[in-house]
Design an enzyme around this catalytic site. Structure first.
Site, PDB file in Angstrom:
ATOM      1  N   HIS A  50       0.833  -1.206   0.000  1.00  0.00           N
ATOM      2  CA  HIS A  50       0.000   0.000   0.000  1.00  0.00           C
ATOM      3  C   HIS A  50       0.867   1.256   0.000  1.00  0.00           C
ATOM      4  O   HIS A  50       0.677   2.160  -0.824  1.00  0.00           O
ATOM      5  CB  HIS A  50      -0.911  -0.022   1.237  1.00  0.00           C
ATOM      6  CG  HIS A  50      -1.826   1.150   1.363  1.00  0.00           C
ATOM      7  ND1 HIS A  50      -3.180   1.065   1.126  1.00  0.00           N
ATOM      8  CD2 HIS A  50      -1.588   2.452   1.704  1.00  0.00           C
ATOM      9  CE1 HIS A  50      -3.738   2.250   1.315  1.00  0.00           C
ATOM     10  NE2 HIS A  50      -2.783   3.103   1.665  1.00  0.00           N
ATOM     11  N   GLU A  51       1.829   1.312   0.921  1.00  0.00           N
ATOM     12  CA  GLU A  51       2.678   2.501   1.028  1.00  0.00           C
ATOM     13  C   GLU A  51       3.617   2.634  -0.162  1.00  0.00           C
ATOM     14  O   GLU A  51       3.830   3.743  -0.672  1.00  0.00           O
ATOM     15  CB  GLU A  51       3.477   2.465   2.337  1.00  0.00           C
ATOM     16  CG  GLU A  51       2.632   2.624   3.592  1.00  0.00           C
ATOM     17  CD  GLU A  51       1.853   3.924   3.612  1.00  0.00           C
ATOM     18  OE1 GLU A  51       2.330   4.934   3.057  1.00  0.00           O
ATOM     19  OE2 GLU A  51       0.750   3.935   4.187  1.00  0.00           O
ATOM     20  N   HIS A  72       1.905   4.230  -3.123  1.00  0.00           N
ATOM     21  CA  HIS A  72       1.858   5.696  -3.047  1.00  0.00           C
ATOM     22  C   HIS A  72       3.161   6.304  -3.573  1.00  0.00           C
ATOM     23  O   HIS A  72       3.157   7.207  -4.413  1.00  0.00           O
ATOM     24  CB  HIS A  72       1.652   6.156  -1.598  1.00  0.00           C
ATOM     25  CG  HIS A  72       0.291   5.917  -1.054  1.00  0.00           C
ATOM     26  ND1 HIS A  72      -0.861   6.194  -1.753  1.00  0.00           N
ATOM     27  CD2 HIS A  72      -0.122   5.452   0.162  1.00  0.00           C
ATOM     28  CE1 HIS A  72      -1.915   5.898  -1.003  1.00  0.00           C
ATOM     29  NE2 HIS A  72      -1.486   5.441   0.157  1.00  0.00           N
TER      30      HIS A  72
END
Length: 220
Positions: free
Chosen positions: A27-28, A31
């Protein structure tokens, strides 16, 4: 084969921890990767475009809070250290901010689908009397659950969640400014919603819908 096999503590921790660490880490990284593609090299320069979970672990959000939620029998809730983004490096700040924010939940959707395939593979191993299939199937089902929760949770229009970033980029200038000023209170709002079970009430229906759809597609 006995499908009601009881896992010991270490096995249970691994079955929950591996999907959770992948969910939060990817997820990170998503980004940071999209930000990099849109002109911001901050995450890359700081070594955060890596799938090494150690680089992303937050003691409270990645370890303590998820452990407490599992222990209390609620849904898994947690977070990692946010990947740093320098918004002024983005070519079209408001549009790109929304795209960077959206990358996280989208990665969780893709991972939920992948874990669905893993759960199905585990069930096939189990059907062939391969004992490891039980753990693989259990881990896959947890992976679906964890990633679906993180996807839906992060789409809530609350700062600093991804949904809050997206909402901020879509609001007119003055409204966006006032909305952004609520960010310091975002985690407090989330913890209150969690403690009062309002968060579970909000997330429950879409979670059942999305997880149920993935389960149905893969027959798990």
């Amino acid at each position: 084969m006995d499908t009601n096999i009881q896992f010991n503590l270490i096995q249970t921790i691994l079955i929950y921890a591996i999907p959770l660490l992948f969910a939060i880490t990817v997820h990170e990284v998503s980004h940071g990767y999209i930000a990099y593609k849109l002109g911001d090299p901050t995450a890359k320069m700081l070594g955060r475009l890596t799938l090494n979970p150690i680089k992303h672990i937050d003691l409270v959000g990645t370890i303590i809070v998820p452990a407490l939620t599992v222990w209390l029998g609620g849904f898994i809730f947690g977070w990692a250290k946010p990947v740093p983004i320098t918004w002024r490096n983005l070519k079209h700040a408001r549009r790109d901010m929304a795209l960077v924010a959206l990358a996280g939940p989208l990665s969780n959707l893709l991972m939920a689908i992948l874990w669905g395939a893993i759960a199905k593979a585990g069930m096939m191993l189990e059907a062939h009397q391969i004992i490891s299939g039980v753990a693989v199937a259990a881990m896959g089902k947890i992976g679906i659950y964890v990633n679906t929760i993180l996807m839906i949770l992060n789409l809530l229009p609350i700062q600093p969640l991804d949904g809050g970033r997206i909402a901020s980029s879509l609001l007119p200038g003055k409204l966006s400014y006032y909305f952004d000023r609520l960010e310091p209170y975002g985690i407090i709002i989330l913890l209150i919603l969690l403690a009062t079970n309002v968060l579970g009430f909000i997330l429950g229906p879409p979670l059942q819908l999305m997880a149920g759809l993935i389960n149905a597609v893969f027959g798990v």
